[in-house]
Design a protein around this motif. Structure first.
Motif, PDB file in Angstrom:
ATOM      1  N   ILE A   4      30.625  -0.341 -18.199  1.00 31.55           N
ATOM      2  CA  ILE A   4      31.043   0.471 -17.075  1.00 31.55           C
ATOM      3  C   ILE A   4      32.266   0.134 -16.275  1.00 31.55           C
ATOM      4  O   ILE A   4      32.576  -1.246 -16.028  1.00 31.55           O
ATOM      5  N   ASP A   5      33.183   1.031 -16.323  1.00 27.14           N
ATOM      6  CA  ASP A   5      34.453   1.025 -15.640  1.00 27.14           C
ATOM      7  C   ASP A   5      34.757   2.249 -14.825  1.00 27.14           C
ATOM      8  O   ASP A   5      34.009   2.903 -14.767  1.00 27.14           O
ATOM      9  N   SER A   6      35.781   2.171 -14.199  1.00 22.94           N
ATOM     10  CA  SER A   6      36.106   3.354 -13.377  1.00 22.94           C
ATOM     11  C   SER A   6      37.515   4.308 -13.830  1.00 22.94           C
ATOM     12  O   SER A   6      38.084   4.768 -13.203  1.00 22.94           O
ATOM     13  N   ASP A   7      37.549   4.087 -15.178  1.00 23.80           N
ATOM     14  CA  ASP A   7      38.712   5.029 -15.799  1.00 23.80           C
ATOM     15  C   ASP A   7      38.432   6.455 -15.618  1.00 23.80           C
ATOM     16  O   ASP A   7      39.593   7.119 -16.138  1.00 23.80           O
ATOM     17  N   LEU A   8      37.472   7.012 -15.440  1.00 23.33           N
ATOM     18  CA  LEU A   8      37.278   8.424 -15.401  1.00 23.33           C
ATOM     19  C   LEU A   8      37.079   9.065 -14.083  1.00 23.33           C
ATOM     20  O   LEU A   8      36.512  10.220 -13.816  1.00 23.33           O
ATOM     21  N   LYS A   9      37.599   8.463 -13.155  1.00 24.09           N
ATOM     22  CA  LYS A   9      37.172   8.743 -11.720  1.00 24.09           C
ATOM     23  C   LYS A   9      38.048  10.156 -11.229  1.00 24.09           C
ATOM     24  O   LYS A   9      37.614  10.668 -10.384  1.00 24.09           O
ATOM     25  N   LYS A  10      38.985  10.399 -12.083  1.00 18.93           N
ATOM     26  CA  LYS A  10      39.610  11.620 -11.785  1.00 18.93           C
ATOM     27  C   LYS A  10      39.095  12.948 -12.451  1.00 18.93           C
ATOM     28  O   LYS A  10      39.981  14.098 -12.907  1.00 18.93           O
ATOM     29  N   ALA A  11      37.931  13.325 -12.709  1.00 24.63           N
ATOM     30  CA  ALA A  11      37.393  14.234 -13.356  1.00 24.63           C
ATOM     31  C   ALA A  11      37.345  15.405 -12.609  1.00 24.63           C
ATOM     32  O   ALA A  11      37.036  15.347 -11.132  1.00 24.63           O
ATOM     33  N   ASN A  12      37.907  16.605 -12.979  1.00 22.94           N
ATOM     34  CA  ASN A  12      38.003  17.745 -12.163  1.00 22.94           C
ATOM     35  C   ASN A  12      37.284  19.137 -12.543  1.00 22.94           C
ATOM     36  O   ASN A  12      37.456  20.187 -12.130  1.00 22.94           O
ATOM     37  N   VAL A  13      36.644  18.956 -13.801  1.00 23.55           N
ATOM     38  CA  VAL A  13      35.867  20.263 -14.465  1.00 23.55           C
ATOM     39  C   VAL A  13      34.488  20.233 -13.890  1.00 23.55           C
ATOM     40  O   VAL A  13      33.835  19.160 -14.059  1.00 23.55           O
ATOM     41  N   SER A  14      34.123  21.209 -13.421  1.00 17.82           N
ATOM     42  CA  SER A  14      32.667  21.027 -12.657  1.00 17.82           C
ATOM     43  C   SER A  14      31.675  21.923 -13.624  1.00 17.82           C
ATOM     44  O   SER A  14      32.180  23.047 -14.075  1.00 17.82           O
ATOM     45  N   ARG A  15      30.700  21.374 -13.827  1.00 23.44           N
ATOM     46  CA  ARG A  15      29.637  22.040 -14.656  1.00 23.44           C
ATOM     47  C   ARG A  15      28.346  21.683 -14.211  1.00 23.44           C
ATOM     48  O   ARG A  15      28.003  20.472 -13.631  1.00 23.44           O
ATOM     49  N   THR A  16      27.270  22.386 -14.422  1.00 21.18           N
ATOM     50  CA  THR A  16      25.796  21.912 -14.033  1.00 21.18           C
ATOM     51  C   THR A  16      25.181  21.849 -15.191  1.00 21.18           C
ATOM     52  O   THR A  16      25.364  22.442 -16.385  1.00 21.18           O
TER      53      THR A  16
END
Length: 59
Positions: A4-16
């Motif tokens: 577990i790390d934080s390399d994906l914190k900038k995700a900006n595509v929203s899905r349900t």
């Protein structure tokens, strides 16, 4: 191994998406234990799964 790390914190595509209750509870517990967001954990799980997919399944 999954780390577990934080390399994906900038995700900006929203899905349900929908989870079974037991899977949601397990993922949520793991996110809380590691002091990260549920969303970040799910992104990392998806990334790990894709990186470790059986090559014959990629087509």
């Amino acid at each position: 191994m999954f780390k577990i790390d934080s390399d994906l914190k900038k995700a900006n595509v929203s899905r349900t998406i929908r989870f079974t209750e037991p899977l949601f509870e397990e993922l949520n517990r793991l996110a809380v234990k590691n002091d990260i967001s549920f969303n970040l954990l799910v992104l990392q799980c998806c990334k790990y799964a894709l990186e470790n997919l059986d090559p014959s399944s990629k087509d």
